[in-house]
Scaffold this motif. Structure first.
Motif, PDB file in Angstrom:
ATOM      1  N   ASP A  89       0.838  -1.192   0.000  1.00 55.77           N
ATOM      2  CA  ASP A  89       0.000   0.000   0.000  1.00 55.77           C
ATOM      3  C   ASP A  89       0.880   1.251   0.000  1.00 55.77           C
ATOM      4  O   ASP A  89       2.106   1.161  -0.033  1.00 55.77           O
ATOM      5  CB  ASP A  89      -0.995  -0.011   1.157  1.00 55.77           C
ATOM      6  CG  ASP A  89      -0.328   0.033   2.525  1.00 55.77           C
ATOM      7  OD1 ASP A  89       0.860   0.414   2.606  1.00 55.77           O
ATOM      8  OD2 ASP A  89      -0.994  -0.307   3.511  1.00 55.77           O
ATOM      9  N   LYS A  90       0.257   2.428   0.051  1.00 56.20           N
ATOM     10  CA  LYS A  90       0.997   3.693  -0.068  1.00 56.20           C
ATOM     11  C   LYS A  90       1.991   3.915   1.067  1.00 56.20           C
ATOM     12  O   LYS A  90       2.973   4.629   0.908  1.00 56.20           O
ATOM     13  CB  LYS A  90       0.021   4.858  -0.136  1.00 56.20           C
ATOM     14  CG  LYS A  90      -0.779   4.874  -1.403  1.00 56.20           C
ATOM     15  CD  LYS A  90      -1.781   6.006  -1.423  1.00 56.20           C
ATOM     16  CE  LYS A  90      -2.631   5.915  -2.678  1.00 56.20           C
ATOM     17  NZ  LYS A  90      -3.659   6.939  -2.725  1.00 56.20           N
ATOM     18  N   THR A  91       1.749   3.297   2.234  1.00 58.81           N
ATOM     19  CA  THR A  91       2.654   3.480   3.373  1.00 58.81           C
ATOM     20  C   THR A  91       3.821   2.497   3.343  1.00 58.81           C
ATOM     21  O   THR A  91       4.702   2.562   4.184  1.00 58.81           O
ATOM     22  CB  THR A  91       1.898   3.305   4.703  1.00 58.81           C
ATOM     23  OG1 THR A  91       1.438   1.951   4.802  1.00 58.81           O
ATOM     24  CG2 THR A  91       0.737   4.270   4.810  1.00 58.81           C
ATOM     25  N   SER A 146       3.372  -0.756   3.649  1.00 59.36           N
ATOM     26  CA  SER A 146       2.967  -1.950   4.389  1.00 59.36           C
ATOM     27  C   SER A 146       2.395  -2.974   3.418  1.00 59.36           C
ATOM     28  O   SER A 146       1.919  -2.635   2.334  1.00 59.36           O
ATOM     29  CB  SER A 146       1.896  -1.599   5.426  1.00 59.36           C
ATOM     30  OG  SER A 146       2.397  -0.651   6.327  1.00 59.36           O
TER      31      SER A 146
END
Length: 164
Positions: A111-113, A115
């Motif tokens: 995902d964008k983070t 993770s």
């Protein structure tokens, strides 16, 4: 039979024109990533290594089949990867402008983070379908028509009277 994940730029999987990963690109990734090192072959004079070992795996004793990434045929492959190896593969794939794909065509990403995001259930094409597409793309000899499977025909055997 195992379950593999592959880092690939194969146009059939990515949906965009590209060339396969080269050995030189893979070597550059290994040399620039402090978490990777070349995995030595048991017979380095006969079979030099194209594989890498991931030294920074958080739990290497729990990695089911070691912490190795294997280069072969323009892809980087990991057998039975655990979640940590999947994350590392996605990070490597981004350096190579590639994607991570499973045996059944499912795509893996973060995902964008950064993770772990569950796999994107987008089974593009199974291996059988990929093979059929590749065959269909091969032009027939001396013909402008695309390849088609041969038609079945009935042949009679005059000696026995049996139709085949």
């Amino acid at each position: 039979m195992g379950y593999d994940l592959s880092i690939t730029r194969d146009p059939i999987w990515t949906g965009r024109p590209a060339h396969s990963l080269t050995l030189e690109e893979w070597f550059n990734v290994i040399q620039r990533d402090n978490e990777l090192c070349f995995a030595l072959s048991s017979e380095p004079r006969k079979y030099p290594s194209c594989d890498a070992e991931w030294l920074a795996h958080p739990k290497p004793e729990e990695a089911p089949h070691g912490t190795f990434f294997v280069w072969g045929g323009g892809d980087v492959i990991c057998k039975y990867p655990d979640e940590h190896q999947m994350i590392k593969m996605v990070r490597i794939s981004r350096k190579l402008n590639a994607i991570v794909i499973g045996d059944n065509g499912e795509r893996y990403d973060l995902d964008k983070t950064g993770s772990w995001s569950s796999m994107t259930k987008a089974p593009l094409l199974r291996l059988r379908d990929r093979s059929l597409m590749a065959l269909a793309a091969i032009p027939a000899k001396n013909s402008q028509r695309p390849w088609q499977p041969p038609k079945h025909r009935t042949v009679s055997c005059s000696t026995s009277g049996i139709l085949v």
